[in-house]
Design a protein around this motif. Structure first.
Motif, PDB file in Angstrom:
ATOM      1  N   VAL A 201       0.849  -1.199   0.000  1.00  0.00           N
ATOM      2  CA  VAL A 201       0.000   0.000   0.000  1.00  0.00           C
ATOM      3  C   VAL A 201       0.881   1.243   0.000  1.00  0.00           C
ATOM      4  O   VAL A 201       1.857   1.314   0.746  1.00  0.00           O
ATOM      5  CB  VAL A 201      -0.914   0.040   1.251  1.00  0.00           C
ATOM      6  CG1 VAL A 201      -1.781   1.298   1.249  1.00  0.00           C
ATOM      7  CG2 VAL A 201      -1.769  -1.212   1.341  1.00  0.00           C
ATOM      8  N   GLY A 202       0.528   2.214  -0.826  1.00  0.00           N
ATOM      9  CA  GLY A 202       1.183   3.518  -0.796  1.00  0.00           C
ATOM     10  C   GLY A 202       0.191   4.555  -0.291  1.00  0.00           C
ATOM     11  O   GLY A 202      -0.924   4.652  -0.815  1.00  0.00           O
ATOM     12  N   VAL A 203       0.569   5.303   0.731  1.00  0.00           N
ATOM     13  CA  VAL A 203      -0.303   6.334   1.306  1.00  0.00           C
ATOM     14  C   VAL A 203       0.057   7.668   0.665  1.00  0.00           C
ATOM     15  O   VAL A 203       1.146   8.200   0.884  1.00  0.00           O
ATOM     16  CB  VAL A 203      -0.152   6.407   2.833  1.00  0.00           C
ATOM     17  CG1 VAL A 203      -1.088   7.456   3.417  1.00  0.00           C
ATOM     18  CG2 VAL A 203      -0.434   5.043   3.456  1.00  0.00           C
ATOM     19  N   LEU A 204      -0.866   8.213  -0.140  1.00  0.00           N
ATOM     20  CA  LEU A 204      -0.600   9.406  -0.944  1.00  0.00           C
ATOM     21  C   LEU A 204      -1.004  10.660  -0.168  1.00  0.00           C
ATOM     22  O   LEU A 204      -2.060  11.250  -0.396  1.00  0.00           O
ATOM     23  CB  LEU A 204      -1.357   9.313  -2.264  1.00  0.00           C
ATOM     24  CG  LEU A 204      -1.105   8.020  -3.058  1.00  0.00           C
ATOM     25  CD1 LEU A 204      -2.001   7.947  -4.280  1.00  0.00           C
ATOM     26  CD2 LEU A 204       0.362   7.922  -3.471  1.00  0.00           C
ATOM     27  N   LYS A 205      -0.148  11.089   0.728  1.00  0.00           N
ATOM     28  CA  LYS A 205      -0.472  12.210   1.616  1.00  0.00           C
ATOM     29  C   LYS A 205      -0.647  13.522   0.862  1.00  0.00           C
ATOM     30  O   LYS A 205      -1.520  14.323   1.187  1.00  0.00           O
ATOM     31  CB  LYS A 205       0.633  12.387   2.660  1.00  0.00           C
ATOM     32  CG  LYS A 205       0.738  11.275   3.680  1.00  0.00           C
ATOM     33  CD  LYS A 205       1.863  11.594   4.661  1.00  0.00           C
ATOM     34  CE  LYS A 205       1.991  10.558   5.749  1.00  0.00           C
ATOM     35  NZ  LYS A 205       3.120  10.865   6.665  1.00  0.00           N
ATOM     36  N   ALA A 305     -10.529  12.732   4.042  1.00  0.00           N
ATOM     37  CA  ALA A 305     -10.356  11.532   3.225  1.00  0.00           C
ATOM     38  C   ALA A 305      -8.874  11.281   2.974  1.00  0.00           C
ATOM     39  O   ALA A 305      -8.091  12.221   2.786  1.00  0.00           O
ATOM     40  CB  ALA A 305     -11.101  11.686   1.906  1.00  0.00           C
ATOM     41  N   VAL A 306      -8.493  10.024   2.985  1.00  0.00           N
ATOM     42  CA  VAL A 306      -7.111   9.610   2.751  1.00  0.00           C
ATOM     43  C   VAL A 306      -7.066   8.826   1.446  1.00  0.00           C
ATOM     44  O   VAL A 306      -7.930   7.984   1.194  1.00  0.00           O
ATOM     45  CB  VAL A 306      -6.585   8.744   3.913  1.00  0.00           C
ATOM     46  CG1 VAL A 306      -5.186   8.227   3.612  1.00  0.00           C
ATOM     47  CG2 VAL A 306      -6.591   9.541   5.215  1.00  0.00           C
ATOM     48  N   LYS A 307      -6.066   9.100   0.627  1.00  0.00           N
ATOM     49  CA  LYS A 307      -5.942   8.429  -0.669  1.00  0.00           C
ATOM     50  C   LYS A 307      -4.806   7.416  -0.631  1.00  0.00           C
ATOM     51  O   LYS A 307      -3.716   7.715  -0.120  1.00  0.00           O
ATOM     52  CB  LYS A 307      -5.684   9.460  -1.768  1.00  0.00           C
ATOM     53  CG  LYS A 307      -5.792   8.912  -3.188  1.00  0.00           C
ATOM     54  CD  LYS A 307      -5.715  10.056  -4.185  1.00  0.00           C
ATOM     55  CE  LYS A 307      -5.917   9.552  -5.610  1.00  0.00           C
ATOM     56  NZ  LYS A 307      -5.868  10.673  -6.580  1.00  0.00           N
ATOM     57  N   VAL A 308      -5.074   6.240  -1.161  1.00  0.00           N
ATOM     58  CA  VAL A 308      -4.056   5.187  -1.191  1.00  0.00           C
ATOM     59  C   VAL A 308      -4.045   4.530  -2.557  1.00  0.00           C
ATOM     60  O   VAL A 308      -5.035   4.551  -3.287  1.00  0.00           O
ATOM     61  CB  VAL A 308      -4.309   4.109  -0.099  1.00  0.00           C
ATOM     62  CG1 VAL A 308      -4.184   4.689   1.290  1.00  0.00           C
ATOM     63  CG2 VAL A 308      -5.676   3.436  -0.288  1.00  0.00           C
ATOM     64  N   GLU A 309      -2.897   3.959  -2.897  1.00  0.00           N
ATOM     65  CA  GLU A 309      -2.808   3.058  -4.035  1.00  0.00           C
ATOM     66  C   GLU A 309      -2.306   1.733  -3.499  1.00  0.00           C
ATOM     67  O   GLU A 309      -1.518   1.707  -2.553  1.00  0.00           O
ATOM     68  CB  GLU A 309      -1.907   3.612  -5.134  1.00  0.00           C
ATOM     69  CG  GLU A 309      -0.447   3.798  -4.753  1.00  0.00           C
ATOM     70  CD  GLU A 309       0.360   4.433  -5.880  1.00  0.00           C
ATOM     71  OE1 GLU A 309      -0.211   5.203  -6.657  1.00  0.00           O
ATOM     72  OE2 GLU A 309       1.565   4.134  -5.957  1.00  0.00           O
ATOM     73  N   TYR A 310      -2.759   0.631  -4.086  1.00  0.00           N
ATOM     74  CA  TYR A 310      -2.432  -0.657  -3.484  1.00  0.00           C
ATOM     75  C   TYR A 310      -2.524  -1.782  -4.503  1.00  0.00           C
ATOM     76  O   TYR A 310      -3.164  -1.665  -5.557  1.00  0.00           O
ATOM     77  CB  TYR A 310      -3.379  -0.939  -2.311  1.00  0.00           C
ATOM     78  CG  TYR A 310      -4.837  -1.103  -2.712  1.00  0.00           C
ATOM     79  CD1 TYR A 310      -5.398  -2.355  -2.944  1.00  0.00           C
ATOM     80  CD2 TYR A 310      -5.661   0.018  -2.856  1.00  0.00           C
ATOM     81  CE1 TYR A 310      -6.729  -2.494  -3.316  1.00  0.00           C
ATOM     82  CE2 TYR A 310      -6.983  -0.105  -3.225  1.00  0.00           C
ATOM     83  CZ  TYR A 310      -7.523  -1.363  -3.456  1.00  0.00           C
ATOM     84  OH  TYR A 310      -8.836  -1.498  -3.839  1.00  0.00           O
ATOM     85  N   TYR A 311      -1.879  -2.878  -4.139  1.00  0.00           N
ATOM     86  CA  TYR A 311      -2.045  -4.139  -4.868  1.00  0.00           C
ATOM     87  C   TYR A 311      -2.064  -5.263  -3.851  1.00  0.00           C
ATOM     88  O   TYR A 311      -1.241  -5.306  -2.932  1.00  0.00           O
ATOM     89  CB  TYR A 311      -0.907  -4.376  -5.863  1.00  0.00           C
ATOM     90  CG  TYR A 311      -0.991  -5.747  -6.494  1.00  0.00           C
ATOM     91  CD1 TYR A 311      -2.024  -6.065  -7.376  1.00  0.00           C
ATOM     92  CD2 TYR A 311      -0.080  -6.744  -6.158  1.00  0.00           C
ATOM     93  CE1 TYR A 311      -2.131  -7.333  -7.927  1.00  0.00           C
ATOM     94  CE2 TYR A 311      -0.180  -8.011  -6.708  1.00  0.00           C
ATOM     95  CZ  TYR A 311      -1.211  -8.303  -7.586  1.00  0.00           C
ATOM     96  OH  TYR A 311      -1.319  -9.561  -8.116  1.00  0.00           O
TER      97      TYR A 311
END
Length: 389
Positions: A201-205, A305-311
């Protein structure tokens, strides 16, 4: 003793110190006006409309209590800008990893590493820090595969897929070489996570993009970023899966095709975003595997809201996003990321001490270089070393 400074000079100095209150008030009013325009009643109405539509389509999920996971978070910090010396750029980088969770069985403590970078012509510290961060992520995944380290979820403070301009990815410069290496490392991290059976997971602050708005076909209806807009759409403990990178790229292509002629200026950011997505999907082996989502935690002070990218090939989307929501603390970001972030803070004392030690060592080896090349290019910027001028 009476001052020898002319009275006119004293009055001039006094009048030149500080900022006039009316100027501050004017600036504040300007900001308040812009915020009011950005969050008008029409925007709030749009948020209600979008929420109603997403609920009817069952596209808003609600977090359920997840099982206990052991998280491993990786983060980096760096001097930005680097110290500008007469002879080039000196950068400071901290990279750290830390485990978090009741299910963590490893007795290994946090891993914090410090690096110095130097380049005589370019400031490459940002790219170098991101590369070191990905290298550490790959290292802990290899330890996970070898049974040397246990964790269930890998969380990176920042992007997993590097946000690098298409121009830089095609460049033959030194920056271009590091950028392409960064993409290759990101591929290795995701493929390694897949092999190890752990989600990444990447947390896109610092995301100010409008990916969700493009997918929802409301790109031009608001100037807000999707993080800001979805804060109005989502309730605490809810999440929205934006989609995978290919579907997001397709949404941007539709925005460009529909509005570029009528609104060329407003679609410039969409064009730039689409160019990056298209290029990274061509260049990266794993970009097509990645998804983006937004969630709103319940425990944060602001609950933005928090944005994430993930696999994830081993944990379902709902379970993974629920786990991130339930680990959120006061910042709203996953607690493991907060701890890793705290470990990578570069203090002014550290910068000053290292710079002084470096000057001494270079002075012993080459006194002329220390004197002429490693002095600050602009002595007025002593604040970069933690000193006040």
């Amino acid at each position: 003793m009476e001052s020898q400074v002319p009275r006119e000079a004293v009055q001039l100095a006094e009048s030149a110190v500080g900022v006039a209150p009316e100027l501050v008030e004017s600036a504040l009013e300007s900001v308040v006006r812009k915020v009011s325009e950005a969050v008008s009643s029409s925007i709030l109405g749009l948020a209600v409309e979008v929420r109603r539509k997403l609920l009817s389509e069952n596209r808003i999920g609600r977090a359920c209590p997840p099982r206990d996971y052991c998280y491993l978070a990786v983060d980096s910090s760096y001097t930005s800008p680097s110290l500008e010396l007469l002879g080039g750029y000196l950068g400071f980088i901290f990279v750290a990893s830390v485990t978090y969770g009741k299910n963590c069985r490893s007795s290994t403590g946090p891993d914090v590493r410090a690096y110095l970078t130097y380049n005589p012509t370019r400031d490459l510290t940002t790219l170098e820090a991101r590369k070191l961060e990905k290298e550490l992520a790959l290292e802990v995944l290899k330890k996970r595969l070898n049974g040397e380290l246990h964790f269930d979820v890998l969380v990176i403070d920042g992007d997993v897929v590097p946000r690098i301009s298409p121009r830089l990815l095609s460049s033959s410069s030194e920056e271009g070489e590091i950028a392409r290496k960064l993409v290759d490392l990101a591929d290795s991290v995701v493929l390694g996570a897949e092999k190890a059976g752990v989600p990444v997971v990447g947390v896109l602050k610092r995301s100010y993009s409008k990916d969700a708005l493009a997918v929802l076909k409301h790109y031009l209806d608001t100037k807000l970023s999707d993080r800001a807009f979805m804060t109005y759409v989502l309730e605490p403990n809810e999440f929205f899966i934006i989609g995978d990178f290919e579907s997001i790229a397709s949404a941007y292509r539709s925005v460009i095709e529909e509005f570029r002629s009528a609104s060329p200026r407003e679609t410039v950011p969409a064009l730039y975003r689409y160019s990056w997505l298209k290029r990274i999907l061509e260049r990266s082996k794993i970009a097509a595997k990645m998804k983006m989502a937004l969630y709103r935690p319940s425990s944060a002070i602001a609950s933005s809201a928090v944005k994430v990218e993930y696999y994830s090939s081993s944990v379902g989307d709902e379970e993974l996003l629920s786990s991130l929501i339930y680990t959120a603390e006061s910042t709203g970001f996953p607690a493991p990321v907060d701890y890793a972030d705290a470990l990578t803070q570069i203090s002014s004392d550290f910068r000053y001490t290292v710079y002084q030690v470096l000057l001494q060592k270079i002075g012993e080896a080459n006194p002329e270089a220390a004197q002429k090349l490693f002095s600050l290019a602009n002595p007025q910027k002593l604040g970069a070393l933690g000193l006040r001028t």
